[in-house]
Design an enzyme around this catalytic site. Structure first.
Site, PDB file in Angstrom:
ATOM      1  N   ASP A 158       9.771  21.501  -6.528  1.00  0.00           N
ATOM      2  CA  ASP A 158       9.374  21.824  -5.155  1.00  0.00           C
ATOM      3  C   ASP A 158       8.099  21.089  -4.762  1.00  0.00           C
ATOM      4  O   ASP A 158       7.371  21.524  -3.881  1.00  0.00           O
ATOM      5  CB  ASP A 158       9.190  23.331  -4.992  1.00  0.00           C
ATOM      6  CG  ASP A 158       8.090  23.886  -5.881  1.00  0.00           C
ATOM      7  OD1 ASP A 158       7.789  23.262  -6.919  1.00  0.00           O
ATOM      8  OD2 ASP A 158       7.515  24.946  -5.547  1.00  0.00           O
ATOM      9  N   GLU A 159       7.844  19.952  -5.409  1.00  0.00           N
ATOM     10  CA  GLU A 159       6.654  19.156  -5.124  1.00  0.00           C
ATOM     11  C   GLU A 159       7.017  17.929  -4.290  1.00  0.00           C
ATOM     12  O   GLU A 159       7.984  17.230  -4.580  1.00  0.00           O
ATOM     13  CB  GLU A 159       5.985  18.689  -6.419  1.00  0.00           C
ATOM     14  CG  GLU A 159       5.421  19.819  -7.255  1.00  0.00           C
ATOM     15  CD  GLU A 159       4.821  19.330  -8.560  1.00  0.00           C
ATOM     16  OE1 GLU A 159       4.020  20.065  -9.157  1.00  0.00           O
ATOM     17  OE2 GLU A 159       5.149  18.197  -8.985  1.00  0.00           O
TER      18      GLU A 159
END
Length: 302
Positions: A158-159
């Site tokens: 989720d980066e």
């Protein structure tokens, strides 16, 4: 010259060079310029022309398929399969190019490192397919905040990471961060229901905070860590003191892993006394860490 003009005007059409030139080098040059075949006028007949046309069409089709396959392979190697955003390796390459250009032209830019707050809960609760859909929607909203000179990539999980070009002054990086925070503030519709996630952003600037790609990304990540510790849903600029705090925390964590086996933890009991009678009615258990370098470390620190 004629072949070059023709290919520029109609690149999708297979072409055959027809001339009086019997020179083999001339034919090779025609093929290099994009012709599918080279025929000599004095040697042609209906059968030769038909065969050449048929082969030219087939060669052109095969070359087009090969070119498209190479383009797909290049895209797949440089882009994230889920969000279709550039991936980590492509971002690293573009960042190195931007550093080289900025060094020559005395320009500045910033790397913005983003991490979703609360994504793990949605992923674990609703399942990975829903989590994937959320990431696709997030990528779309973040992209809407960028200018044509910016680059958004998925770093992994989720980066996300942004290569942001300056546009006059450094206030642009703060405005871009505020735009992305606002873009993710609205609820996401997943399986017909509304869910909210926020993001935390760390910003590292070139050349002020680092002059190479690995340190720029690392420092932006460090600033992201501080944004999360500052309540999340905000952005933080990197400052050099952050690294020392991160280093101290890292060393403390490493020391704690060995503290038990080295018998460095000691338990104290502080009595609870009834004020009227002076009788001990209980005790509070207090842990202390006797570190060889730090001395007695307060529990609030570890």
């Amino acid at each position: 010259d004629t072949l070059g003009r023709a290919k520029a005007a109609a690149a999708a059409i297979p072409m055959i060079a027809l001339s009086n030139q019997e020179n083999e080098e001339f034919g090779i040059q025609a093929l290099r310029l994009g012709a599918q075949d080279h025929l000599i006028k004095s040697e042609i007949n209906a059968r030769v022309i038909f065969r050449s046309l048929r082969h030219a069409v087939e060669r052109h089709r095969l070359m087009s398929e090969l070119r498209e396959a190479r383009q797909r392979a290049h895209f797949n190697a440089t882009h994230d399969a889920l969000t279709q955003l550039p991936n980590r390796s492509y971002f690293q390459d573009q960042l190195n190019r931007r550093i080289a250009a900025a060094a020559r032209n005395d320009r500045f830019f910033a790397v913005l490192f983003l991490d979703l707050d609360g994504f793990k809960t949605i992923n674990d609760t609703l399942g990975h397919p829903v989590g994937d859909e959320l990431l696709i929607q997030v990528a779309g909203r973040l992209s809407s905040c960028l200018s044509s000179t910016d680059l958004l990539a998925r770093q992994g999980g989720d980066e996300f990471i942004v290569l942001a070009q300056e546009e006059g002054d450094e206030s642009r990086f703060a405005k871009l961060s505020e735009c992305m925070l606002a873009a993710l503030a609205a609820p996401f519709v997943l399986e017909g229901k509304h869910y909210r996630v926020t993001t935390s952003i760390g910003i590292a600037r070139y050349p002020e905070d680092a002059q190479d790609s690995s340190n720029l990304i690392r420092n932006a990540d460090t600033a992201l860590y501080h944004a999360k510790n500052s309540g999340r849903d905000n952005f933080q600029y990197y400052c050099h003191s952050m690294n020392s705090r991160v280093q101290e925390r890292f060393e403390m964590e490493q020391g704690l892993r060995n503290a038990i086996e080295r018998e460095q933890l000691t338990l104290y009991f502080q009595p609870k006394v009834e004020a009227v009678t002076g009788k001990i009615v209980g005790s509070e258990a207090l842990l202390r860490w006797r570190d060889p370098q730090r001395g007695i470390v307060n529990p609030a620190e570890f």
